[in-house]
Every structure is written in C-alpha cells, then in structure tokens.
Design an enzyme around this catalytic site. Structure first.
Site, PDB file in Angstrom:
ATOM      1  N   GLN A  73       0.835  -1.200   0.000  1.00 52.19           N
ATOM      2  CA  GLN A  73       0.000   0.000   0.000  1.00 52.19           C
ATOM      3  C   GLN A  73       0.869   1.250   0.000  1.00 52.19           C
ATOM      4  OE1 GLN A  73      -2.116  -1.183   3.507  1.00 52.19           O
ATOM      5  NE2 GLN A  73      -3.966  -1.692   2.354  1.00 52.19           N
ATOM      6  N   ASP A  82       3.932   1.425  -1.254  1.00 53.61           N
ATOM      7  CA  ASP A  82       4.470   1.516  -2.621  1.00 53.61           C
ATOM      8  C   ASP A  82       3.471   2.180  -3.551  1.00 53.61           C
ATOM      9  OD1 ASP A  82       6.699   0.259  -1.869  1.00 53.61           O
ATOM     10  OD2 ASP A  82       6.325  -1.636  -2.937  1.00 53.61           O
ATOM     11  N   GLU A  86      20.048  10.510  28.188  1.00 57.22           N
ATOM     12  CA  GLU A  86      19.920  10.011  26.812  1.00 57.22           C
ATOM     13  C   GLU A  86      21.090   9.092  26.483  1.00 57.22           C
ATOM     14  OE1 GLU A  86      20.171  13.595  24.529  1.00 57.22           O
ATOM     15  OE2 GLU A  86      18.432  14.480  25.519  1.00 57.22           O
ATOM     16  N   LYS A  91      24.212   7.859  24.665  1.00 54.78           N
ATOM     17  CA  LYS A  91      25.161   8.575  23.811  1.00 54.78           C
ATOM     18  C   LYS A  91      25.452   7.674  22.612  1.00 54.78           C
ATOM     19  CE  LYS A  91      29.402  11.292  24.046  1.00 54.78           C
ATOM     20  NZ  LYS A  91      30.189  10.698  22.977  1.00 54.78           N
ATOM     21  N   ASP A 146      26.716   6.299  19.201  1.00 51.13           N
ATOM     22  CA  ASP A 146      28.004   6.494  18.543  1.00 51.13           C
ATOM     23  C   ASP A 146      27.816   6.636  17.039  1.00 51.13           C
ATOM     24  OD1 ASP A 146      30.652   6.867  18.724  1.00 51.13           O
ATOM     25  OD2 ASP A 146      31.182   4.767  19.107  1.00 51.13           O
ATOM     26  N   ARG A 157      29.176  18.052  11.783  1.00 47.27           N
ATOM     27  CA  ARG A 157      29.766  18.842  12.848  1.00 47.27           C
ATOM     28  C   ARG A 157      31.100  19.433  12.398  1.00 47.27           C
ATOM     29  NH1 ARG A 157      33.474  17.709  17.068  1.00 47.27           N
ATOM     30  NH2 ARG A 157      33.100  18.992  18.900  1.00 47.27           N
ATOM     31  N   TYR A 170      18.610  15.489  19.306  1.00 42.86           N
ATOM     32  CA  TYR A 170      18.711  15.631  20.755  1.00 42.86           C
ATOM     33  C   TYR A 170      18.955  17.049  21.244  1.00 42.86           C
ATOM     34  CZ  TYR A 170      23.580  14.713  19.307  1.00 42.86           C
ATOM     35  OH  TYR A 170      24.785  14.723  18.670  1.00 42.86           O
ATOM     36  N   LYS A 226      21.683  15.815  30.855  1.00 41.22           N
ATOM     37  CA  LYS A 226      21.509  17.239  30.581  1.00 41.22           C
ATOM     38  C   LYS A 226      20.605  17.861  31.637  1.00 41.22           C
ATOM     39  CE  LYS A 226      21.946  16.394  25.673  1.00 41.22           C
ATOM     40  NZ  LYS A 226      21.268  16.202  24.381  1.00 41.22           N
ATOM     41  N   LYS A 232      30.713   7.991  30.558  1.00 42.40           N
ATOM     42  CA  LYS A 232      31.269   7.041  29.577  1.00 42.40           C
ATOM     43  C   LYS A 232      31.212   5.619  30.138  1.00 42.40           C
ATOM     44  CE  LYS A 232      33.321   8.318  26.251  1.00 42.40           C
ATOM     45  NZ  LYS A 232      33.895   9.280  25.367  1.00 42.40           N
ATOM     46  N   CYS A 236      52.121 -12.449  -3.398  1.00 40.46           N
ATOM     47  CA  CYS A 236      51.196 -13.129  -2.495  1.00 40.46           C
ATOM     48  C   CYS A 236      51.994 -13.938  -1.479  1.00 40.46           C
ATOM     49  CB  CYS A 236      50.275 -14.046  -3.291  1.00 40.46           C
ATOM     50  SG  CYS A 236      49.287 -15.126  -2.247  1.00 40.46           S
ATOM     51  N   CYS A 285      51.218 -17.955  -2.382  1.00 37.18           N
ATOM     52  CA  CYS A 285      51.611 -18.623  -3.634  1.00 37.18           C
ATOM     53  C   CYS A 285      52.733 -17.878  -4.349  1.00 37.18           C
ATOM     54  CB  CYS A 285      50.414 -18.790  -4.555  1.00 37.18           C
ATOM     55  SG  CYS A 285      49.868 -17.236  -5.288  1.00 37.18           S
ATOM     56  N   CYS A 298      45.866 -10.962  -4.796  1.00 38.52           N
ATOM     57  CA  CYS A 298      46.667 -11.991  -5.438  1.00 38.52           C
ATOM     58  C   CYS A 298      45.881 -12.398  -6.680  1.00 38.52           C
ATOM     59  CB  CYS A 298      46.823 -13.170  -4.474  1.00 38.52           C
ATOM     60  SG  CYS A 298      47.198 -14.729  -5.285  1.00 38.52           S
ATOM     61  N   CYS A 306      45.689 -19.974  -6.378  1.00 38.55           N
ATOM     62  CA  CYS A 306      46.440 -19.805  -5.123  1.00 38.55           C
ATOM     63  C   CYS A 306      45.788 -20.669  -4.036  1.00 38.55           C
ATOM     64  CB  CYS A 306      46.405 -18.331  -4.731  1.00 38.55           C
ATOM     65  SG  CYS A 306      46.971 -18.019  -3.051  1.00 38.55           S
TER      66      CYS A 306
END
Ligand code: IVH
Length: 668
Positions: free
Chosen positions: A36, A38, A114, A116, A118, A137, A227, A291, A315, A409, A412, A427, A432
């Site tokens: 639907q 789509d 909140e 944090k 990454d 940033r 945030y 905060k 942390k 390599c 080989c 290689c 090999c």
C-alpha cells in the site's frame, strides 16, 4: 485530472506518505502494508512526472539520492557544535552536580538522560517547517553541507508537522548512526563485493554521510535521532524534555530510551542500567548524556570553549585495552584480497582473550602508521572483529621498519596488484591455495551449498595434499580418500562424503552464491536464479541482459559476465554439472505454466516474502506488475491486503488468497 486537482492530490499523498514513513521508520508501528505504501509513492511519482514543476525538495520522492557532489560546501555553524565533558564514575557525576550547585547556589536540578549514540553529529536547518540544509559537525565551527545525503535517511522528516512547522527558523542537532544489523549487512555486502569493510558502525555512518554519490548513501540504511535545539525563532521551549516532546510531535525522531528524572540519583541508576544493557542495544552507544532539564538554567550555566556546563557524558567502561603488536601478517581471502592482520601479545578485553586484530587494508595500516613491536590500543566491540584503534606513541617507534604491503602473495608468491581506484591489494592467481581454501569454505558454508563437516581442518588438508584444486574436485572425492586424511575416522569420512553428495541438490540459487561471484550475495543469487531458471541460460546472458533484471543493475551484471567470461570458471561449472550438481532452480527450466499471465501482489504472505513470491511467479514464466488494471489476470492478496484488492473487485479481476495461489503454482 486537471492541474489544481493534481496539486491537491500531490499534497495529500505527501502528507500520507510522511505519516506512514514516521509510523514505519520511527515508531515501528506501520498502519499499512509495504504494498500500500508503494502504491502511494507510485501514484505520487506518476503525478510528479506529469507535473514536473510541482516537484519540491521536501517531496518523499526526492529521497532516492542520485546527486553526485564534487565536494561539500563549508557551513559555518551559527553556534559552535561543542563536545561534552566526561564522567567515568558515579563520583564524577556527583562532582558534576556539585559544580552546578556552586554555579547556581540554592537551585535544584532535574535531568534528562539520553543514550550517547556512537555516530556523527549533524545540524539540521528547517525554515517554516521545510528542511533547508543539513551539515556535519566538522571541527565544531565549520562543517560540511551534506543535505543531499541526509535527505536519503528515511526517518528524517523533510517537512515538519504540528506547531514546530510554523517556526520561521528551527535548527536542531542530532546524531546520524547505523544500527548494528544494518552495519553487519553492509559489511557482508562489501566483503562479497571484494571491497574493504568498515571498522565499526560509526565509521560506516560517517563514510556514508560523506559519500559524493548520494545514491550510495540512500542504500546504506542510516538512521538519525535528534537531541538538541540549537536555535529557534521564536523559541517556544522552556525545558529540554519539553523540546523533545515537541520533536516527536513534529515527526523528528527522538531516541526511545530518553528519560526525564527529578534527581541525580535516578539518573545515575539509569546510567548503570543502560551500561548493563549495552551489548543488547540495536546501536552502538558509548555512554549516557545527562543534561540539565530547565533551559533557563542551561542558559545561566553557559559553556566553556569546549563543552556546555549543563551537560556531561557518562562514559561506559572501555572495551579497549593496550597491548603490543608481535607481528603483522597478511591473509589471503577467497577473492584474493590481501588483508593485513596484527598478531598481538594476548590481552583480555571485556572477558575475552584477544591475540589477533584486523588492520583492514594497506591504507588503514598507513593511516595508523602501525609497525611490528609498537604498543597499540585495541578495541573489541560486541561481535565485531577486534581492531587496532591507534598506536601508543613511544620513541622506539621511529626506529621500527614501516609496514610495506608485500608485492607478492605471501602464500603462492605470485604477483600482487592493486586495481585502479580500489583500496585492496589482490593476489591474481585464482589457483592460489589460500584462495582455493577460502573458496571451498565459502562454497560449503551453511548459506551456500551447506556441506556439513567440511571445516577448516579438512579443507586445509584437501588443498595441501593436492586432492582438491577447484570446487568440482570435491565431488570426485571418495570415502577411502577422505578416510586417509588426518583425524578423520571412517565414520566421519562417510558423513562428509554423504554431505557432499547431498549438496548436489541445493539448486541454482545456492550454487550461484557458493561460486563466490563478485557482487553476488545470497539475495542477488536468488534473483538471478529466478530469472534465468538455469545455469545454461545464465551462461548465455550478456551483461546488458542481466543488467535489466530488477534488483541486478550494471555493476552486478558486469561482475557476473566477467566471471563467466573466464574459461576456467566455465570449466568448473561444466565439471560440477557432469558430477551431477543441479543447475536449475526448484522448477525445471522450460516449464512455464504461468507464461503470459500478469499478477499483482498485495499484503503479506505467511509462507514466503513478497519478493520470494514475485521471483517464483517470474520463474514460472509469469509477470508481476505493481498496479491493478483490466489486463491483470490475478491479484494475489495476503494478510492486510489494501486498496489493490478493492481495485481488483472493482475491475472484476480474479483474486487469490495465499492458499489458492500456492495451489495454482503447484506448491500447496
Ligand atoms: S548533546 C553541546 N546528546 O556526542 C551538546 N550529544 O561528545 C553536545 N552525542 O558531538 C551534544 N549522543 O555527536 C548530545 N544524546 C546526545 C548525544 C550526543 C551522542 C555525540 C554528539 C557530540 C558528542 C559529544
């Protein structure tokens, strides 16, 4: 439909699509089926194609990307994007509150906590509710304009809803990130394509946001959460929590785990609880951001040049440790990719002993400037392979020899090369032994030909004893030969022999995946198998023909064509066939009972995915289209079928439920 009608309908469709995107991508509570959804997008595309001047940048059709940037324009942030002060213990958090009390004597503080996440920080600028610009940033003062790329993130509203849409200017900040599942899928795809994987979800997110080609970003399944309000004209907010609630109302995604607490003790309990839950989170988080809730207090507290005084990052315990590099080795993968890896002095990280870490590729080694003997910082995050983060400086480093990627390599000894524009050395000798071993392991893996008992110890011996030089040799092994291998008793040899014989019947899709063709992962293999029906037809198809298959495209098509243009590959396929390996899909090629019939699929099916159903119909010679018309022969309606079912009834088109469909195609 005349122009004013089209305009009204376009507006209506955009609103509906935005509403459903939010339900789906942010709230995980879809109200309508994919089909639907789509249909709404298709209808909007159709109208926009008819009235191209009505296309606006905030239209949901504009998320697909496709803009290729030369570079990114610099963006000067209105207020600098600062970093956060750190706390690594509960005492640090109490000291943080003590500092707040000294700055604003006699005041009480409430907190918002909140995760944090990454990823990478971004700033989004909305004017009168429309997304105007998105920037990274950068160094905090100057970022890069990545609007085209951010637009491709499905959970990001291109237009705000509710009262925030009326603000003349609203700048919000947040984090773009990649969920762990999306990250793993991306790395699998990159590896299948013979490209270098990303070290962690953060790098993957950053790399995707800074893509020159937004079409690639669009495929990367990025997410975003917001945030912070960094600027609002006029400013309607009194607390941070209040701002986050307004975000949600405006369709701006907010982390579902944000909480509002009246005291620091509550917030500390949250920090500890989230840390315990860390590995189970669907994204990487390295801490909690606390905060001060009242915005007036935030303003009074202000910032240092580096971080705000009203927030702190607690942390989580590091999943990193210091150790030393014993040796740098080079591994050879199944596509011949040479991957440098570090052999480490064993070290314990988060409960596991680590003695190896990946170094990814030559560029990464050069970037780290890591040398044998160097002390290094190693990280082990969840189920990601441990990797070297940085070299710990020491004077002896300078006297150590820089690492050089070998030009031959290591297995080989044939010439290694680095294809133009790629980061990976390879290689080139497909015979090999290291490549053959990896290819065999992949061929026999569970998702490919699923040959139980074909493990590393067996494969090593088979290759080293010259018993297997290519995939087809596997099928000529006998029980006595296998029983001769070290540590393989008669019974295990028989089991392995039987497993090899049984694998002949897996069918074309798994065989194609097992062959290890560049760019052909499981899903693409299924599409190719469904369309071609047999290996024979695939061998005869040109790259142009393949590229026309929905879900294939020119890059994959070229990879397939290149694979089959190599005589040795064709020879292996022919020998596999002679050995009795099935070269067709589940249905024999040539049998096309649905030839000439047109189907429309709607709703969800319990026995297969919609793509699976589509491939199935195509394999049987039928056609699948997205809209119902008088020319449609059948509408197949699963659960929660929507408007297409009504269309079928209106147009008098036959409808089938799932059971009737399975009966028709002979699967019931
Ligand atoms: S607040 C001035 N909240 O962490 C306020 N940052 O070390 C700074 N981050 O650059 C941002 N989750 O990219 C904030 N819930 C969150 C966050 C968060 C992740 C990142 C952000 C920032 C970095 C600061």
């Amino acid at each position: 439909m005349d122009r004013p009608q089209a305009e009204a309908r376009i507006r209506e469709l955009r609103q509906q699509i935005q509403h459903h995107d939010f339900r789906y991508y942010v709230e995980n509570r879809p109200e309508i089926t994919d089909a639907q959804h789509d249909a709404l997008v298709q209808e909007l595309r159709g109208l926009e194609a008819a009235y191209p001047d009505l296309v606006t940048p905030d239209s949901p059709t504009q998320r697909v990307g496709g803009v290729v940037a030369e570079g990114f324009a610099p963006v000067e942030h209105r207020t600098p994007m600062l970093s956060l002060g750190n706390a690594t213990s509960v005492e640090d958090l109490r000291e943080f509150e003590a500092r707040l009390g000294r700055a604003l004597p006699g005041e009480r503080f409430e907190y918002v906590a909140e995760p944090k996440v990454d990823g990478l920080g971004v700033a989004l600028l909305y004017e009168r509710g429309v997304l105007i610009r998105g920037a990274t940033r950068g160094d905090g003062r100057l970022g890069e304009d990545v609007t085209h790329n951010l637009r491709t993130i499905r959970s990001l509203p291109l237009r705000l809803r509710g009262p925030l849409a009326d603000l003349a200017v609203l700048e919000v900040r947040g984090e773009v990130f990649m969920r762990k599942d999306a990250f793993q899928r991306l790395n699998r795809e990159l590896e299948e394509a013979g490209e270098a994987p990303f070290a962690n979800p953060r790098n993957a997110a950053a790399g995707s946001v800074r893509q020159k080609d937004s079409g690639i970003t669009a495929k990367r399944r990025l997410d975003i959460i917001l945030y912070q309000v960094s600027h609002a004209e006029p400013n309607p907010f009194t607390t941070h929590w209040d701002a986050l609630q307004h975000f949600l109302e405006a369709a701006l995604p907010v982390n579902a785990r944000v909480r509002h607490y009246p005291t620091l003790d509550d917030a500390i309990a949250y920090c500890q609880a989230l840390e315990a839950e860390r590995e189970g989170l669907e994204y990487e988080a390295d801490g909690v951001v606390l905060k001060v809730n009242a915005l007036v207090q935030q303003r009074l507290l202000g910032s240092t040049t580096h971080h705000p005084r009203w927030a702190i990052a607690y942390k989580f315990r590091a999943r990193q440790a210091r150790t030393r590099i014993k040796r740098i080795l080079v591994n050879v993968g199944r596509t011949g990719a040479l991957t440098p890896a570090a052999e480490l002095e064993p070290v314990e990280i988060a409960g596991a002993t680590i003695s190896r870490a990946t170094l990814h590729n030559a560029d990464e080694v050069a970037r780290l400037d890591v040398r044998e003997g160097d002390p290094v910082l190693v990280e082990r995050a969840g189920d990601v392979i441990p990797h070297v983060i940085e070299v710990v400086p020491e004077p002896e480093h300078a006297a150590r020899a820089p690492f050089m990627m070998p030009d031959r390599c290591p297995v080989c000894d044939s010439q290694a090369h680095r294809p133009e524009g790629e980061v990976v050395w390879r290689c080139a000798n497909s015979a090999c032994p290291a490549q053959v071993k990896e290819r065999l392991l992949h061929f026999g893996s569970r998702r490919a030909m699923d040959i139980e008992h074909l493990g590393e110890a067996v494969v090593n011996q088979l290759v080293e004893k010259n018993l297997v030089k290519d995939l087809a040799d596997l099928y000529h092994l006998t029980v006595p030969t296998l029983a001769d291998l070290d540590r393989l008793a008669e019974k295990s040899a028989t089991n392995l022999y039987n497993a090899i014989q049984q694998s002949k019947a897996r069918g074309l899709a798994r065989l194609l995946f097992g062959l290890g063709i560049r760019y052909v992962g499981e899903h693409v293999a299924e599409i190719l198998a469904a369309h071609a029906g047999s290996m024979e037809r695939l061998l005869r198809a040109s790259a142009e023909e393949l590229a026309e298959i929905h879900g294939v495209g020119p890059r994959i098509a070229a990879g397939v064509a290149r694979f089959f243009a190599q005589e040795e590959n064709v020879r292996v396929v022919e020998r596999l066939k002679a050995a009795g390996v099935k070269m067709e899909g589940a249905v024999a090629a040539g049998l096309k009972p649905l030839a000439g019939k047109t189907f429309v699929l709607t709703g969800t099916f319990s026995s297969m995915s919609r793509d699976g159903a589509r491939d199935f119909i195509i394999r049987l010679g039928g056609r699948v289209t997205s809209a119902v018309s008088k020319k449609t022969d059948y509408v197949v309606a699963g659960k929660e079928a929507g408007s297409k079912l009504e269309d079928a009834r209106r147009l008098g088109v036959a409808t089938l439920d799932e059971a009737a469909f399975l009966a028709l195609v002979g699967k019931a």
